[in-house]
Scaffold this active site. Structure first.
Site, PDB file in Angstrom:
ATOM      1  CD  GLU A  91      -5.726  -1.276   1.558  1.00 23.24           C
ATOM      2  OE1 GLU A  91      -5.378  -1.404   2.745  1.00 23.24           O
ATOM      3  OE2 GLU A  91      -6.836  -1.656   1.129  1.00 23.24           O
ATOM      4  CG  ASP A 148      -8.613  -8.534   0.807  1.00 25.09           C
ATOM      5  OD1 ASP A 148      -9.055  -8.556  -0.342  1.00 25.09           O
ATOM      6  OD2 ASP A 148      -9.283  -8.163   1.789  1.00 25.09           O
ATOM      7  CD  GLU A 184     -13.720  -2.075  -0.520  1.00 27.38           C
ATOM      8  OE1 GLU A 184     -14.938  -1.928  -0.345  1.00 27.38           O
ATOM      9  OE2 GLU A 184     -12.951  -2.522   0.364  1.00 27.38           O
TER      10      GLU A 184
END
Length: 668
Positions: free
Chosen positions: A498, A418, A494
């Site tokens: 973002e 991430d 996911e």
């Protein structure tokens, strides 16, 4: 497109992580002095035992015990999940003689955006694994006997007169073609093919649908083979693939549906063979003949503020909410020390500044500016209590203090999960603060660029602190969030929104610093990520990319994997549709309009989601806000009333931001 601001080479304080794997097990020694990929298409090959499969279009490939297994995968689908099934259709090895010692593991001798080379030093085998190649290419570097085994039964086996091409059919209906650069004598039993000592190049390809009409095509292009491939970002909104190839003839590779869409926009000297089709979880792959591809996306111009402006009559309502939201800002009351949640709070405040600018309401700006300084500076200066940015030299990247000792800390940031999500939020805040206070921006420019280069470095020779494009995958044309964790289904992502926000924020930082190359690169990756999002995460009614039972029941993906499509989320079950919508929308910003530009799809998505808001046990107010935001795209008044009644907001969102969104939608 030159690399971004290469004169800045600041790195955060060095640390020795206690949780990162050792890269020296699988990378050849000459590669270890450079930063290494952490979110790549071949990541499983360098984690744990290196024996977990990876999907290298159109094959699943697995390396173990000095052998390489190849699978043209079948596919299983339900309304909840789609995945490709690995069966070792072919396993290639060189039988170990007693003098050679035990079988050795593979080594990665080279890699690039579009390829990885797997060497088996103990077997004299070197595999050029090039993404999109219908042929598996292996170089046998010294005269070596070969073994090819299958879990199927060999029904027929034949060769041409010169023993440079073999055809074999299995009892599962597959037909495979084998090509050799010089004559090779093959023998077979029911499930094994063996050769005498051979050196040279062997290429193996599945014959699609066992249809002889494709055989002439595969024959024609069998001699020219690629050994590596690179994506070049030469100009904005364009990516060019260039392959290094050997031997004579033209190069045949395979394109997924987004490739084909973008190839048609580009100035290409390629030939698309639409009849040559291989199945793939990303849609049918079609043949493309050419040494280089030019993929062009439509231009996308990043903006600080809404595209159409805020309706004049709604200013007072937004100003009222803005004043309250700014009044409640207090850096001393922040309790989280996690990089993700902290970054969201920074970006939330930065949105308030930009909305104030758009409303021409400067009264609140000084307070927000101070809040941004108080929250961002400790992370840049290394004075934040309880966490902070550090530098890992082993793989080459930023990790957090929490993540350096806890693989699960900061959602796995310390093992390179991430990165674009977390850092994107910080970059958004830095960009806005630099816009407000250029002197502040100049002071912290080295740290700011170090953060952005963690996932946006284009050239590891110019900046050897960070790997090249950590998260963005130039072949699939979207990012991967999953870092140094072995997964059966490869990398995953996911939240596309973002990811988009990270590249958008980088482009804004480029605007704030007057850095045209950073604006260009950030904008280009923003545009490509949006194209990938629309292609693979947004599931439109009547779409044909996925199976009918999956398409009927879903409007948006949960987690997308290299080898799987999943409706569940990391943090919620598939039934929580408001979370599935929200995680593909947050953070709500001007760029969100480009992600959700298809109003018909937005309506489908919201109408699919709304019944979930009545779920027994209740639904979080923060998630409701995102559903209502998208409802506002086509039913402004209904959404506005619902937003006014909300009792809470996501940690990165606010009433001000939702009202700004609703009141800046067009009436058209």
């Amino acid at each position: 497109m030159v690399n971004i601001q290469t004169n800045t080479s600041y790195i955060f304080p060095q640390t020795q992580s206690t949780v990162l794997p050792d890269p020296s097990k699988f990378f050849s020694s000459n590669l270890l002095s450079s930063p290494l990929p952490t979110n790549s298409f071949f990541q499983n090959f360098v984690l744990k035992n290196g024996d977990q499969q990876e999907y290298i279009h159109p094959y699943l490939i697995k390396s173990s015990n000095s052998s390489l297994s190849l699978s043209y995968p079948s596919r299983q689908a339900s309304s909840a999940v789609i995945f490709q099934v690995f069966n070792p259709d072919l396993t290639i090895s060189a039988p170990q003689g007693p003098k050679q010692g035990p079988p050795g593991k593979h080594l990665i001798s080279s890699y690039s955006d579009l390829s990885v080379t797997l060497d088996f030093p103990s077997s004299n085998l070197s595999f050029f694994l090039v993404r999109g190649s219908p042929y598996l290419t292996v170089s046998v570097t010294q005269p070596t006997p070969l073994s090819i085994t299958t879990i199927h039964s060999i029904l027929s086996f034949s060769s041409n007169d010169s023993n440079t091409k073999y055809t074999f059919q299995f009892n599962n209906g597959q037909t495979w073609l084998l090509y050799a650069t010089s004559p090779i004598k093959l023998n077979h039993t029911l499930s094994e093919i063996t050769s005498n000592a051979f050196s040279g190049i062997i290429r193996i390809a599945l014959l699609p649908d066992s249809d002889s009409k494709h055989e002439a095509v595969l024959d024609k292009y069998s001699s020219c083979y690629p050994v590596s491939g690179k994506a070049v970002f030469r100009e904005p909104f364009c990516v060019e693939y260039n392959w290094e190839k050997k031997d004579s003839g033209d190069l045949l590779l395979l394109a997924h549906p987004l490739h084909v869409q973008l190839l048609r926009n580009g100035d290409n000297d390629v030939k698309i063979l639409e009849d040559l089709k291989y199945k793939s979880i990303d849609g049918d792959l079609v043949g493309v003949v050419g040494d280089s591809w030019v993929l062009k996306t439509d231009p996308l111009f990043v903006t600080w503020h809404s595209i159409k402006g805020i309706k004049e009559e709604s200013h007072d309502e937004i100003v009222s909410a803005l004043s309250k939201d700014v009044e409640s800002l207090d850096s001393s009351s922040i309790t989280t020390t996690e990089s993700y949640f902290y970054g969201k709070l920074i970006a939330r405040a930065a949105r308030l500044v930009l909305i104030a600018e758009e409303l021409n309401y400067p009264d609140v700006i000084p307070k927000v500016r101070n809040f941004l300084k108080e929250t961002i500076e400790p992370w840049l200066e290394g004075t934040f209590s309880g966490n902070g940015f550090l530098h890992d030299e082993k793989w080459g990247g930023i990790i957090t203090q929490k993540g350096s000792t806890d693989a699960g800390g900061d959602f796995g940031f310390g093992i390179y999960n991430d990165h674009h999500y977390h850092l994107g939020y910080f970059i958004y805040g830095i960009a806005v603060l630099t816009k407000l206070d250029p002197a502040w921006g100049r002071k912290y420019k080295p740290q700011a660029y170090s953060i952005v280069q963690d996932f946006l470095n284009l050239d590891t020779k110019l900046n050897s602190n960070y790997t090249r494009l950590r998260c963005f995958d130039p072949y699939v044309l979207h990012s991967w969030a999953g870092g140094l964790t072995e997964f059966t289904d490869g990398r995953n992502q996911e939240s596309t929104s973002e990811a988009v926000s990270a590249y958008y924020s980088a482009a804004l930082m480029g605007l704030a610093y007057g850095d045209a190359p950073l604006v260009a690169l950030g904008s280009t990756l923003t545009a490509l990520e949006i194209e990938g999002t629309k292609m693979w995460w947004h599931v439109k009614e009547g779409g044909t990319l996925y199976e009918k039972e999956f398409t009927q029941e879903n409007r948006v993906m949960g987690v997308l994997w290299s080898n799987k499509r999943d409706t569940g989320l990391w943090f919620a079950p598939a039934e929580w549709k408001e979370c599935r919508l929200g995680i593909q929308l947050l953070p709500l910003a001007p760029i969100s309009e480009a992600i959700f530009s298809n109003v018909d799809f937005v309506k489908e998505l919201v109408e699919w989601t709304l019944p979930a808001l009545d779920r027994e046990g209740g639904v979080g107010e923060g998630w409701k806000g995102f559903v209502y935001a998208l409802e506002g795209v086509y039913d402004n008044e209904s959404a506005l009333q619902k937003i006014r009644n909300l009792k809470g907001f996501d940690g990165g969102n606010s009433l001000t931001n939702l009202l700004w969104w609703i009141h800046s939608r067009s009436d058209e």
